[in-house]
Enzyme design. Sequence first.
Site, PDB file in Angstrom:
ATOM      1  N   CYS B 120      28.617 -17.175 -13.412  1.00  0.00           N
ATOM      2  CA  CYS B 120      29.126 -16.307 -12.353  1.00  0.00           C
ATOM      3  C   CYS B 120      29.468 -17.231 -11.199  1.00  0.00           C
ATOM      4  O   CYS B 120      28.570 -17.761 -10.546  1.00  0.00           O
ATOM      5  CB  CYS B 120      28.089 -15.283 -11.921  1.00  0.00           C
ATOM      6  SG  CYS B 120      28.591 -14.344 -10.453  1.00  0.00           S
ATOM      7  N   CYS B 123      28.394 -15.489  -7.569  1.00  0.00           N
ATOM      8  CA  CYS B 123      26.996 -15.271  -7.145  1.00  0.00           C
ATOM      9  C   CYS B 123      26.078 -15.661  -8.294  1.00  0.00           C
ATOM     10  O   CYS B 123      25.954 -16.854  -8.567  1.00  0.00           O
ATOM     11  CB  CYS B 123      26.748 -13.850  -6.632  1.00  0.00           C
ATOM     12  SG  CYS B 123      27.331 -12.490  -7.656  1.00  0.00           S
ATOM     13  N   SER B 124      25.453 -14.717  -8.977  1.00  0.00           N
ATOM     14  CA  SER B 124      24.470 -15.100  -9.990  1.00  0.00           C
ATOM     15  C   SER B 124      24.354 -14.024 -11.056  1.00  0.00           C
ATOM     16  O   SER B 124      23.279 -13.826 -11.614  1.00  0.00           O
ATOM     17  CB  SER B 124      23.112 -15.323  -9.324  1.00  0.00           C
ATOM     18  OG  SER B 124      22.763 -14.201  -8.526  1.00  0.00           O
ATOM     19  N   CYS B 125      25.453 -13.326 -11.356  1.00  0.00           N
ATOM     20  CA  CYS B 125      25.421 -12.232 -12.322  1.00  0.00           C
ATOM     21  C   CYS B 125      24.920 -12.734 -13.676  1.00  0.00           C
ATOM     22  O   CYS B 125      25.370 -13.772 -14.168  1.00  0.00           O
ATOM     23  CB  CYS B 125      26.812 -11.612 -12.445  1.00  0.00           C
ATOM     24  SG  CYS B 125      27.344 -10.863 -10.880  1.00  0.00           S
TER      25      CYS B 125
END
Lengths: 224, 226
Positions: B120, B123-125
């Site tokens: 991602c 962000c940090s999906c």
Amino acid sequence: MNGAHDLGGMQGFGPVEPDETSRGGSAALFKADWERRVFGLTLAVGATGRWNIDMSRYARENQAPGAYLAKSYYQIWLQGLETLLVQSGLCSREEIEQGRSLAPPAEPPRVLKAAQVAATLAKGGPSARAATRPPAFVLGDRVVAKVMAPAGHTRLPRYLRGRPGQILLHHGAHVFPDTNACGGGEQPEHLYSVAFDAKDIWGEQAYPGSIRVDCFEPYLDPAA
Amino acid sequence: MAPEDHDPSHSHSHDHPHGHDHDAGPDPMTKRVQALEALLVEKGYVDPVAVDALIETYETKIGPRNGARVVARAWADPDYRARLLADATGAIAELGFAGRQGEHMVAVENATGLHNLVVCTLCSCYPWPVLGVPPTWYKSAAYRSRAVLEPRGVLEEFGVRLPEDTEFRIWDSTAEIRYLVIPERPAGTEDWTEDQLAELVTRDSMIGTGLAKSPQEVSSPGGTVS
């Protein structure tokens, strides 16, 4: 926004550092107890329903690039949570700085109880919605990611803008983050996985293969 | 963001105590978070027991063993594999895994000469119901910036070298669709049970930064089943 969170293709951050789990061991999820609490608090207060996941992402990314890059991951989460608490009226900035209540609480929100945690997590928050119109694209269509620079939240990474791609999957209509993050409502849009040839993004030296990116319909134009 | 090892706020944490700090009380990050939690509890917005339960869930209950069950089933059962590739959310729910950050799943399959990698960049999906909370490196600027630009170099940092002509499919999960990589089933496991197969499926193999373990890497096939 063209913020520091939009990292795809940037250079200079050095090597990736795999953890103990990558090496066959077992790495701790949190490096300090305060990280653990920030994680739990963010999920718990989020369950009040006073903001949505797009607002959360925007609260984390909407800061000066230098500040964003200087923070650790859970420092970013903490700042995002504080921002949302103030914006939503749940707490004042003074209360957060002083760590104590200076005014009566806002209207009692939904409060997540321990007994509800498993069911709440299992339910999740699906983003799929009924479509309000038919999709503009079908599988295999050639498209171009729009050139754009919105000041607010968007999920179209900079490295794709203006690049040609091909519709690979259609996921139906989903909540549109660009509006949902900024008080504009869900305004569901069709969502597609779009395949971009790596050479169309990085040039002839790129690896053989493609980058597949989930793009909302407003991010795409038909190829000329 | 700065490498977390160099984050000054970590140097005084509970996990890395330094003798000379004990008299000075908690470090600034600990103090700030403790104050915030106290405020939120005083206001009646959070139940600290629920916060404990949320943390405990992801530290002890929801993690990559879930995803390993899914992959092992797909390896062992061709009908399940077909369902997983057609409707990953439904197929994963068959095994009891569903919910937050896994509401809309897609499974992608490695093959000879074809390698999938999930990132991602924004962000940090990450697919929580099958892999848990993402590791630090997955959220790092180094991984998020480079996975799409030079996957081969990133994989080498994980000790993985693929043939030069390998086709990469990099999945940048920018919306709420979450991706699970089905690694290639190792040779020599034809008669293995699903429980045995699950022991070969590592967290990184389901992100694409690793491969499934070979039979030789698990000490005693069948003897380490969890």
